[in-house]
Scaffold this motif. Sequence first.
Motif, PDB file in Angstrom:
ATOM      1  N   GLU A 327     -26.440 -26.813 -28.716  1.00 56.19           N
ATOM      2  CA  GLU A 327     -27.634 -26.124 -28.754  1.00 56.19           C
ATOM      3  C   GLU A 327     -27.053 -24.359 -29.396  1.00 56.19           C
ATOM      4  OE1 GLU A 327     -27.914 -24.338 -24.025  1.00 56.19           O
ATOM      5  OE2 GLU A 327     -28.562 -26.807 -24.158  1.00 56.19           O
ATOM      6  N   CYS A 328     -28.227 -23.937 -29.436  1.00 57.41           N
ATOM      7  CA  CYS A 328     -28.404 -23.148 -30.431  1.00 57.41           C
ATOM      8  C   CYS A 328     -27.937 -21.606 -28.928  1.00 57.41           C
ATOM      9  CB  CYS A 328     -29.413 -22.166 -31.433  1.00 57.41           C
ATOM     10  SG  CYS A 328     -29.049 -20.768 -31.823  1.00 57.41           S
ATOM     11  N   SER A 329     -26.938 -20.989 -29.232  1.00 56.61           N
ATOM     12  CA  SER A 329     -26.727 -20.157 -27.334  1.00 56.61           C
ATOM     13  C   SER A 329     -27.728 -18.899 -28.121  1.00 56.61           C
ATOM     14  CB  SER A 329     -25.648 -19.366 -27.799  1.00 56.61           C
ATOM     15  OG  SER A 329     -25.044 -19.200 -28.887  1.00 56.61           O
ATOM     16  N   ALA A 330     -28.168 -18.519 -29.463  1.00 55.74           N
ATOM     17  CA  ALA A 330     -29.538 -17.594 -29.279  1.00 55.74           C
ATOM     18  C   ALA A 330     -30.821 -17.465 -28.704  1.00 55.74           C
ATOM     19  CB  ALA A 330     -29.583 -16.909 -31.207  1.00 55.74           C
ATOM     20  N   CYS A 331     -30.858 -18.958 -29.277  1.00 60.69           N
ATOM     21  CA  CYS A 331     -32.362 -19.313 -28.898  1.00 60.69           C
ATOM     22  C   CYS A 331     -32.906 -20.742 -27.767  1.00 60.69           C
ATOM     23  CB  CYS A 331     -33.801 -19.827 -30.350  1.00 60.69           C
ATOM     24  SG  CYS A 331     -33.379 -21.134 -31.305  1.00 60.69           S
ATOM     25  N   GLY A 332     -32.072 -21.530 -28.013  1.00 64.08           N
ATOM     26  CA  GLY A 332     -31.660 -22.581 -27.064  1.00 64.08           C
ATOM     27  C   GLY A 332     -32.501 -23.955 -27.504  1.00 64.08           C
ATOM     28  N   ARG A 345     -26.014 -23.112 -37.694  1.00 63.28           N
ATOM     29  CA  ARG A 345     -26.652 -23.065 -38.048  1.00 63.28           C
ATOM     30  C   ARG A 345     -28.104 -22.393 -37.612  1.00 63.28           C
ATOM     31  NH1 ARG A 345     -24.790 -23.151 -43.935  1.00 63.28           N
ATOM     32  NH2 ARG A 345     -23.652 -21.604 -43.142  1.00 63.28           N
ATOM     33  N   CYS A 346     -28.756 -22.466 -36.845  1.00 57.17           N
ATOM     34  CA  CYS A 346     -30.315 -22.702 -36.292  1.00 57.17           C
ATOM     35  C   CYS A 346     -31.486 -22.089 -37.580  1.00 57.17           C
ATOM     36  CB  CYS A 346     -30.237 -22.268 -35.439  1.00 57.17           C
ATOM     37  SG  CYS A 346     -31.754 -21.828 -33.834  1.00 57.17           S
ATOM     38  N   PRO A 347     -32.345 -22.436 -37.467  1.00 60.12           N
ATOM     39  CA  PRO A 347     -33.921 -21.696 -37.403  1.00 60.12           C
ATOM     40  C   PRO A 347     -33.917 -20.685 -37.669  1.00 60.12           C
ATOM     41  CG  PRO A 347     -33.865 -24.028 -37.212  1.00 60.12           C
ATOM     42  CD  PRO A 347     -32.819 -23.457 -36.725  1.00 60.12           C
ATOM     43  N   CYS A 348     -33.350 -20.192 -36.116  1.00 62.56           N
ATOM     44  CA  CYS A 348     -33.898 -18.588 -35.797  1.00 62.56           C
ATOM     45  C   CYS A 348     -33.559 -17.919 -36.213  1.00 62.56           C
ATOM     46  CB  CYS A 348     -33.849 -18.885 -34.119  1.00 62.56           C
ATOM     47  SG  CYS A 348     -32.330 -18.743 -33.640  1.00 62.56           S
ATOM     48  N   GLY A 349     -32.674 -17.980 -37.482  1.00 64.01           N
ATOM     49  CA  GLY A 349     -31.995 -17.334 -37.959  1.00 64.01           C
ATOM     50  C   GLY A 349     -30.220 -17.065 -37.285  1.00 64.01           C
TER      51      GLY A 349
END
Length: 397
Positions: A327-332, A345-349
């Motif tokens: 899970e991305c801890s910045a955007c979920g 590495r998340c697409p949200c940056g």
Amino acid sequence: MAVVLRVYKFRLYPTHAQEAALGTLLGRLRFFYNAALQERRDGYRQGVKVTRATQEKAITVVKHDPDCPDYAGIHTHLLQDVLKRLDLAFDAFFRRIKAGGTPGYPRFKRRGRYETFTLKDAGKGNGAAVVSGGARVRLHGIGNVKIKQHREMEGVLKTLGVTRDGDGHWYALITREVPAKPLPATGVSVGIDVGLTTFAALSDGELVANPRPLKTVRIAVERAQRKVSRRKRGSKRRGKARRLLAGRHAHVRNTRKDFHHKTARAIVQKYDRIAVEDLNVNGLARGMLAQSVHDAGWSQFVAILTSKAEEAGREVKRVDPNGTSQECSACGERVPKALGVRVHRCPCGYTEDRDVNAARNIHDRAFAVTGLGRSLRGGAPARDSGDPRSPYLTVGR
Ligand SMILES: [Zn+2]
């Protein structure tokens, strides 16, 4: 005032006669354990429910049975302690089943596998006591055994245990109730993820490396292990090699324990609220990764951390770690990655160390940081963990 339990471990120096008596006692307790386990197995097969309570009732009968003269002189609390240990084995067994595993049924204890007993009411002088101004412990049926107290004890005596290690050394495990010493609040919370390459990752970006000496010592252990296997079974030289191996294992254990204490102390100093993985719902410890996880000694660390936190008035929360690394801890968003991929590495940056990202998720699950908290925190990781103004560290409080 809040109180916590602290265990002191001191070396015992029994006389030859006392040592023989202790050995005999452990043997009888082991036998009692196996008999109790057998009774539970049989009961299960025949559809009769045998519980700890029903077995505890039988203790008096066993102690007065002329066919079991060996048990007449054994303190009732010691036999109750055996049944408690058996219950713990069953608890662990059922917990692992519940977690979806296929654990082995609790096993009979072979010689050398039953090495500890506890007198639960030693605080009231029942079965055991610390005597001679702390120079000896009085043990029911054994006598006054010399003890080496290498540090002052605080608090009130509760229980007294005795254990034998692989080298044949005896130790007293003295549990005392000590007053809690709350640390001043820091206003900072943290999530911790178990690492495989590193020991642990913290949600504020800090990575705790595995203690290096352990690797060197492990080579020495392996060498000692090979030596044992080369020696002829039952030979004197094999006995000597085995003692060498046991000593090296003890060294590894002690080094690791020191490291756990040191790390836990630092974390408790710094954070008010600490989130860790709940190992009981974790599938990690099974299968391929078992060795590494076991090596990292995570459960020992969590136990030490929890006890220090309790003493300092800090909070430790356990959370289901399922999916925390994906899970991305910045955007979920879910960002699937193979085990070997070390960077999230998340697409949200948002880009972060894989384990640090997981630690942030553990933190957020424990302290319910959701939508607003996440967007306040943003994607940028707060690397300066010491800064209390860092949004990451204060959000969630
Ligand atoms: Zn993201």
